[in-house]
Design a protein around this motif. Structure first.
Motif, PDB file in Angstrom:
ATOM      1  N   ALA A 104      15.046  13.312  99.264  1.00 27.26           N
ATOM      2  CA  ALA A 104      15.153  11.869  99.022  1.00 27.26           C
ATOM      3  C   ALA A 104      13.993  11.372  98.168  1.00 27.26           C
ATOM      4  CB  ALA A 104      15.197  11.107 100.348  1.00 27.26           C
ATOM      5  N   GLU A 119      21.493   3.668  88.499  1.00 23.68           N
ATOM      6  CA  GLU A 119      21.984   3.081  89.737  1.00 23.68           C
ATOM      7  C   GLU A 119      22.580   4.172  90.602  1.00 23.68           C
ATOM      8  OE1 GLU A 119      24.169  -0.639  89.633  1.00 23.68           O
ATOM      9  OE2 GLU A 119      25.646   0.268  90.952  1.00 23.68           O
ATOM     10  N   LEU A 120      22.224   4.140  91.863  1.00 19.11           N
ATOM     11  CA  LEU A 120      22.771   5.065  92.854  1.00 19.11           C
ATOM     12  C   LEU A 120      23.452   4.221  93.914  1.00 19.11           C
ATOM     13  CD1 LEU A 120      22.971   7.882  94.232  1.00 19.11           C
ATOM     14  CD2 LEU A 120      20.791   7.351  95.320  1.00 19.11           C
ATOM     15  N   SER A 121      24.744   4.447  94.141  1.00 23.00           N
ATOM     16  CA  SER A 121      25.497   3.694  95.141  1.00 23.00           C
ATOM     17  C   SER A 121      26.113   4.653  96.141  1.00 23.00           C
ATOM     18  CB  SER A 121      26.621   2.889  94.484  1.00 23.00           C
ATOM     19  OG  SER A 121      26.092   1.930  93.616  1.00 23.00           O
ATOM     20  N   CYS A 122      25.988   4.304  97.413  1.00 25.89           N
ATOM     21  CA  CYS A 122      26.599   5.089  98.490  1.00 25.89           C
ATOM     22  C   CYS A 122      27.368   4.137  99.388  1.00 25.89           C
ATOM     23  CB  CYS A 122      25.544   5.806  99.312  1.00 25.89           C
ATOM     24  SG  CYS A 122      24.542   6.967  98.392  1.00 25.89           S
ATOM     25  N   ALA A 123      28.598   4.478  99.704  1.00 26.87           N
ATOM     26  CA  ALA A 123      29.417   3.656 100.602  1.00 26.87           C
ATOM     27  C   ALA A 123      29.712   4.461 101.863  1.00 26.87           C
ATOM     28  CB  ALA A 123      30.714   3.257  99.914  1.00 26.87           C
ATOM     29  N   PHE A 124      29.629   3.777 103.003  1.00 24.39           N
ATOM     30  CA  PHE A 124      29.856   4.421 104.290  1.00 24.39           C
ATOM     31  C   PHE A 124      30.959   3.687 105.033  1.00 24.39           C
ATOM     32  CE2 PHE A 124      25.362   4.798 103.190  1.00 24.39           C
ATOM     33  CZ  PHE A 124      25.197   6.167 103.211  1.00 24.39           C
ATOM     34  N   ASP A 125      31.883   4.427 105.602  1.00 24.40           N
ATOM     35  CA  ASP A 125      32.972   3.844 106.364  1.00 24.40           C
ATOM     36  C   ASP A 125      33.044   4.543 107.716  1.00 24.40           C
ATOM     37  OD1 ASP A 125      35.225   2.387 107.089  1.00 24.40           O
ATOM     38  OD2 ASP A 125      36.597   3.724 106.045  1.00 24.40           O
ATOM     39  N   SER A 132      27.419  -0.399 102.408  1.00 17.77           N
ATOM     40  CA  SER A 132      26.971   0.329 101.228  1.00 17.77           C
ATOM     41  C   SER A 132      25.486   0.127 100.996  1.00 17.77           C
ATOM     42  CB  SER A 132      27.755  -0.109  99.992  1.00 17.77           C
ATOM     43  OG  SER A 132      27.546  -1.484  99.753  1.00 17.77           O
ATOM     44  N   ARG A 140      22.803   0.335  97.637  1.00 16.89           N
ATOM     45  CA  ARG A 140      22.711   0.449  96.181  1.00 16.89           C
ATOM     46  C   ARG A 140      21.241   0.417  95.792  1.00 16.89           C
ATOM     47  NH1 ARG A 140      25.905  -3.868  93.135  1.00 16.89           N
ATOM     48  NH2 ARG A 140      27.582  -2.650  94.037  1.00 16.89           N
TER      49      ARG A 140
END
Length: 78
Positions: free
Chosen positions: A12, A24-30, A54, A56
């Motif tokens: 990290a 840009e780094l985007s992570c989405a969690f569901d 998410s 960002r």
């Protein structure tokens, strides 16, 4: 087995160090659940982190010339 907490922290930190220059780094969690062990007391039950939403990360500045991500060891079955 390697200490995954320090490996994750190193990866990290390296990734965040490379993110410069308008990246840009985007992570989405569901409905993601993580079982996080207690480093101070290995016999204690793991904490459960629930992630919904998410994250960002955006950076500004000059684009680095040739970003290099750390090499990851190959995993069996991958």
């Amino acid at each position: 087995m390697a200490d995954s907490s320090s490996n994750f922290a190193d990866i990290a930190a390296s990734l965040l160090n490379k993110l410069s220059g308008g990246v840009e780094l985007s992570c989405a969690f569901d409905q993601v659940e993580l079982q996080v062990p207690n480093a101070q007391n290995p016999n204690a039950p793991a904490a459960t982190w629930k992630l919904n939403g998410s994250v960002r990360i955006r950076t500004r500045g000059e684009q680095p010339s040739a970003p290099q991500l750390p090499a990851s060891p190959s995993e069996p079955g991958a």
